[in-house]
Motif scaffolding. Structure first.
Motif, mmCIF file in Angstrom:
data_model
loop_
_atom_site.group_PDB
_atom_site.id
_atom_site.type_symbol
_atom_site.label_atom_id
_atom_site.label_comp_id
_atom_site.label_asym_id
_atom_site.label_seq_id
_atom_site.Cartn_x
_atom_site.Cartn_y
_atom_site.Cartn_z
ATOM 1 N N VAL A 64 0.882 -1.376 -0.413
ATOM 2 C CA VAL A 64 0.323 -0.112 0.229
ATOM 3 C C VAL A 64 0.792 1.498 -0.290
ATOM 4 N N ILE A 65 0.665 2.502 -0.550
ATOM 5 C CA ILE A 65 0.972 3.677 -0.188
ATOM 6 C C ILE A 65 -0.063 4.636 0.291
ATOM 7 N N GLY A 93 4.176 3.369 1.682
ATOM 8 C CA GLY A 93 5.176 4.990 1.761
ATOM 9 C C GLY A 93 4.217 5.753 2.153
ATOM 10 N N ALA A 94 3.956 6.895 2.455
ATOM 11 C CA ALA A 94 3.073 7.909 2.595
ATOM 12 C C ALA A 94 3.389 9.019 1.681
ATOM 13 N N HIS A 119 5.468 12.010 17.038
ATOM 14 C CA HIS A 119 6.649 12.911 16.976
ATOM 15 C C HIS A 119 7.671 11.113 15.970
ATOM 16 N N ALA A 120 7.576 10.045 16.338
ATOM 17 C CA ALA A 120 8.125 8.985 16.332
ATOM 18 C C ALA A 120 8.461 9.235 14.693
ATOM 19 N N PRO A 121 9.119 9.167 13.912
ATOM 20 C CA PRO A 121 9.849 8.413 12.565
ATOM 21 C C PRO A 121 8.815 7.500 11.634
ATOM 22 N N LEU A 122 7.916 7.336 10.997
ATOM 23 C CA LEU A 122 7.337 7.090 10.099
ATOM 24 C C LEU A 122 8.748 5.906 9.493
ATOM 25 N N PRO A 123 7.916 4.674 9.638
ATOM 26 C CA PRO A 123 9.116 3.417 9.311
ATOM 27 C C PRO A 123 8.722 2.944 7.779
ATOM 28 N N PHE A 124 8.605 4.456 7.117
ATOM 29 C CA PHE A 124 8.293 3.901 5.817
ATOM 30 C C PHE A 124 8.649 5.342 5.092
ATOM 31 N N PRO A 125 9.275 5.267 3.531
ATOM 32 C CA PRO A 125 9.154 6.622 3.232
ATOM 33 C C PRO A 125 7.900 7.072 2.614
ATOM 34 N N ARG A 180 7.590 11.012 -6.862
ATOM 35 C CA ARG A 180 8.222 10.979 -6.401
ATOM 36 C C ARG A 180 8.805 10.426 -5.490
ATOM 37 N N LEU A 181 7.950 10.688 -4.056
ATOM 38 C CA LEU A 181 8.156 9.288 -3.328
ATOM 39 C C LEU A 181 7.956 7.830 -4.032
ATOM 40 N N GLN A 182 6.807 6.775 -4.803
ATOM 41 C CA GLN A 182 7.010 6.206 -5.771
ATOM 42 C C GLN A 182 8.522 5.555 -5.876
ATOM 43 N N SER A 183 9.172 6.663 -6.893
ATOM 44 C CA SER A 183 10.256 6.940 -7.419
ATOM 45 C C SER A 183 11.709 6.328 -5.505
ATOM 46 N N ARG A 184 11.020 6.955 -5.168
ATOM 47 C CA ARG A 184 12.064 6.896 -3.990
ATOM 48 C C ARG A 184 11.961 5.529 -3.149
ATOM 49 N N VAL A 185 10.518 4.824 -2.733
ATOM 50 C CA VAL A 185 10.412 3.944 -2.359
ATOM 51 C C VAL A 185 10.980 2.532 -3.601
ATOM 52 N N GLU A 186 10.477 2.674 -4.581
ATOM 53 C CA GLU A 186 11.439 1.819 -6.002
ATOM 54 C C GLU A 186 12.883 1.727 -5.130
#
Length: 193
Positions: A64-65, A93-94, A119-125, A180-186
């Motif tokens: 999922v995105i 990603g999100a 405040h926790a970092p998300l565990p996905f891009p 751009r997000l999807q490119s980072r995920v790939e």
């Protein structure tokens, strides 16, 4: 990323996203897209909104995105902070658009149950898109949320709350942020392979 290999979950904010909102347009345009439906769009309840997101992600094994707007972004952060690790791994990603600062002075009472913002970092891009004149979050707060969540940030000029009232109906330009997000995920997927 092949569209058949991913699904898009759209998370509107307070009062939902009407037909003319870009999220509704994207739901109709993107392959494998669906909306996370909430029982009550006007009286948001953090626990039930987070549970609805968990159910929507867990409904299928497909990666999922997430595409959140306003309170939907804060819902994603709350969900990620408490989700089952197996369900969490399905999110690739999100895209976080115009997150609502539910801790700001003058915040509508209906949104205050979502404070404090995790405040926790998300565990996905993730990629946060804000605006320099958004009434729901100043650019400084949007950048703070992006930093806390480990998200890449883009602050648009004069885009308001990136909704119908600010003239964003189909928001075709927003697809550039999604791509751009999807490119980072790939790229991350290839590095892990």
């Amino acid at each position: 990323m092949r569209s058949q290999a991913i699904r898009y979950l759209i998370l509107p904010g307070w009062q939902g996203s009407p037909e003319e909102h870009w999220q509704s347009h994207w739901e109709r345009t993107l392959p494998n897209a669906s909306r996370v439906e909430q029982a009550d769009w006007n009286n948001p309840d953090r626990e039930s909104w987070v549970a609805a997101l968990e159910r929507a992600i867990d409904a299928e094994r497909t990666p999922v995105i997430l595409i959140g707007h306003s309170l939907g972004c804060v819902t994603i952060a709350h969900w990620a902070a408490q989700s089952d690790p197996d369900v969490l791994r399905r999110v690739r990603g999100a895209l976080l658009v115009a997150p609502a600062d539910v801790q700001r002075p003058g915040c509508p009472d209906a949104l205050k149950g979502f404070a404090p913002i995790p405040h926790a970092p998300l565990p996905f891009p993730s990629l946060l898109v804000g605006s320099d004149n958004d009434h729901a979050a100043s650019p400084q707060r949007a950048l703070e949320m992006a930093r806390d969540w480990g998200a890449e940030a883009a602050i648009l000029t004069g885009a308001g709350h990136i909704n119908v009232k600010s003239g964003h109906h189909t928001w075709e330009q927003g697809f550039a942020h999604l791509y751009r997000l999807q490119s980072r995920v790939e790229q991350l997927s290839r590095q892990r392979a």
